[in-house]
Write a protein that holds these residues in place. Structure first.
Motif, PDB file in Angstrom:
ATOM      1  N   THR A  83       0.852  -1.160  -0.178  1.00 53.54           N
ATOM      2  CA  THR A  83      -0.059  -0.079   0.014  1.00 53.54           C
ATOM      3  C   THR A  83       0.833   1.326   0.092  1.00 53.54           C
ATOM      4  O   THR A  83       0.439   2.374  -0.015  1.00 53.54           O
ATOM      5  CB  THR A  83      -1.049   0.101   1.064  1.00 53.54           C
ATOM      6  OG1 THR A  83      -0.228  -0.138   2.427  1.00 53.54           O
ATOM      7  CG2 THR A  83      -1.797  -1.220   1.073  1.00 53.54           C
ATOM      8  N   THR A 140       0.987   2.595  -5.554  1.00 56.01           N
ATOM      9  CA  THR A 140       0.066   2.107  -6.621  1.00 56.01           C
ATOM     10  C   THR A 140       0.698   2.588  -7.986  1.00 56.01           C
ATOM     11  O   THR A 140       1.212   3.772  -8.101  1.00 56.01           O
ATOM     12  CB  THR A 140      -1.392   2.033  -6.542  1.00 56.01           C
ATOM     13  OG1 THR A 140      -1.740   3.525  -6.950  1.00 56.01           O
ATOM     14  CG2 THR A 140      -1.902   1.634  -5.293  1.00 56.01           C
ATOM     15  N   VAL A 177      -6.612  -8.458  -6.977  1.00 54.48           N
ATOM     16  CA  VAL A 177      -6.714  -8.043  -5.777  1.00 54.48           C
ATOM     17  C   VAL A 177      -8.275  -7.484  -5.650  1.00 54.48           C
ATOM     18  O   VAL A 177      -9.136  -7.652  -4.743  1.00 54.48           O
ATOM     19  CB  VAL A 177      -5.686  -6.768  -5.534  1.00 54.48           C
ATOM     20  CG1 VAL A 177      -6.191  -6.020  -4.020  1.00 54.48           C
ATOM     21  CG2 VAL A 177      -4.337  -7.388  -5.572  1.00 54.48           C
ATOM     22  N   TYR A 190      -7.917  -3.617  -9.386  1.00 55.33           N
ATOM     23  CA  TYR A 190      -6.301  -4.015  -8.943  1.00 55.33           C
ATOM     24  C   TYR A 190      -5.796  -5.095  -9.124  1.00 55.33           C
ATOM     25  O   TYR A 190      -6.596  -6.156  -8.900  1.00 55.33           O
ATOM     26  CB  TYR A 190      -6.246  -3.569  -7.608  1.00 55.33           C
ATOM     27  CG  TYR A 190      -6.507  -2.016  -7.186  1.00 55.33           C
ATOM     28  CD1 TYR A 190      -4.932  -1.461  -7.225  1.00 55.33           C
ATOM     29  CD2 TYR A 190      -7.689  -1.395  -6.844  1.00 55.33           C
ATOM     30  CE1 TYR A 190      -5.221  -0.024  -6.835  1.00 55.33           C
ATOM     31  CE2 TYR A 190      -7.596  -0.360  -6.558  1.00 55.33           C
ATOM     32  CZ  TYR A 190      -6.364   0.671  -6.332  1.00 55.33           C
ATOM     33  OH  TYR A 190      -6.753   1.824  -6.039  1.00 55.33           O
ATOM     34  N   ALA A 201      -2.100  -7.551  -8.203  1.00 56.74           N
ATOM     35  CA  ALA A 201      -0.621  -7.331  -7.699  1.00 56.74           C
ATOM     36  C   ALA A 201       0.264  -8.266  -8.528  1.00 56.74           C
ATOM     37  O   ALA A 201       0.022  -9.383  -8.909  1.00 56.74           O
ATOM     38  CB  ALA A 201      -0.723  -7.937  -6.353  1.00 56.74           C
ATOM     39  N   LEU A 235       0.993  -3.215  -6.382  1.00 58.82           N
ATOM     40  CA  LEU A 235      -0.333  -2.859  -6.736  1.00 58.82           C
ATOM     41  C   LEU A 235      -0.472  -2.106  -8.141  1.00 58.82           C
ATOM     42  O   LEU A 235       0.180  -1.067  -8.041  1.00 58.82           O
ATOM     43  CB  LEU A 235      -1.121  -2.162  -5.675  1.00 58.82           C
ATOM     44  CG  LEU A 235      -1.477  -2.961  -4.605  1.00 58.82           C
ATOM     45  CD1 LEU A 235      -2.217  -2.121  -3.392  1.00 58.82           C
ATOM     46  CD2 LEU A 235      -2.409  -4.078  -4.872  1.00 58.82           C
ATOM     47  N   GLU A 245      -3.239  -0.474 -10.545  1.00 61.29           N
ATOM     48  CA  GLU A 245      -4.587  -0.131 -10.605  1.00 61.29           C
ATOM     49  C   GLU A 245      -4.739   0.074 -12.390  1.00 61.29           C
ATOM     50  O   GLU A 245      -4.184   1.068 -12.826  1.00 61.29           O
ATOM     51  CB  GLU A 245      -4.798   1.252 -10.096  1.00 61.29           C
ATOM     52  CG  GLU A 245      -6.609   1.556 -10.385  1.00 61.29           C
ATOM     53  CD  GLU A 245      -6.825   2.973  -9.606  1.00 61.29           C
ATOM     54  OE1 GLU A 245      -8.002   3.159  -9.432  1.00 61.29           O
ATOM     55  OE2 GLU A 245      -6.111   3.948  -9.515  1.00 61.29           O
TER      56      GLU A 245
END
Length: 140
Positions: free
Chosen positions: A76, A79, A105, A119, A121, A127, A129
């Motif tokens: 986190t 992204t 995700v 999302y 991974a 991550l 998007e």
């Protein structure tokens, strides 16, 4: 400082596996792994738009180069957004990434801000998007 980013580098656990994911799975152009002749120097660069490069280097080598302790993964912290021209493109890229070995995700869906996004991974938990934002349509 000029408002420009020229290289975005991701720390990875396994350079070969990440190269395979980005080159073979997602089709990003690269010359492959370079810098093996240097201790802590092996990495790979992928050509993106407008001269931007995505780089991958092993986490331990980034920690060594920066002179900081290697830390745990932190998905986190950052992204990476890949904006497309429509929902069908988002669905296609999400499917391509999952086929290449990404972990789903969040499935692509309508967003609160009027777009469409999901999302995944990568193999190192970065991550991505994948989105359609009508306010920021891509130029190509």
């Amino acid at each position: 400082m000029k408002p420009r980013i020229s290289v975005l580098t991701l720390g990875v656990d396994n350079l070969e596996a990440s190269l395979k994911f980005y080159r073979d799975g997602l089709g990003l152009p690269t010359e492959g792994i370079i810098g093996r002749e240097f201790e802590h120097g092996a990495g790979a660069f992928f050509e993106l738009q407008s001269g931007l490069k995505l780089a991958i280097f092993e986490r331990a080598n980034i920690a060594h180069d920066a002179g900081v302790p290697q830390s745990a993964r932190g998905p986190t912290e950052l992204t990476i957004g890949h904006n497309l021209a429509g929902e069908a493109e988002v669905d296609a890229v999400m499917a391509e990434a999952i086929k290449a070995g990404a972990r789903l995700v969040k499935p692509a869906q309508d967003t609160f801000w009027g777009g469409y996004a999901g999302y995944f991974a990568d193999p190192d938990d970065h991550l991505w998007e994948i989105l359609y934002n009508p306010a920021f349509l891509p130029q190509d």
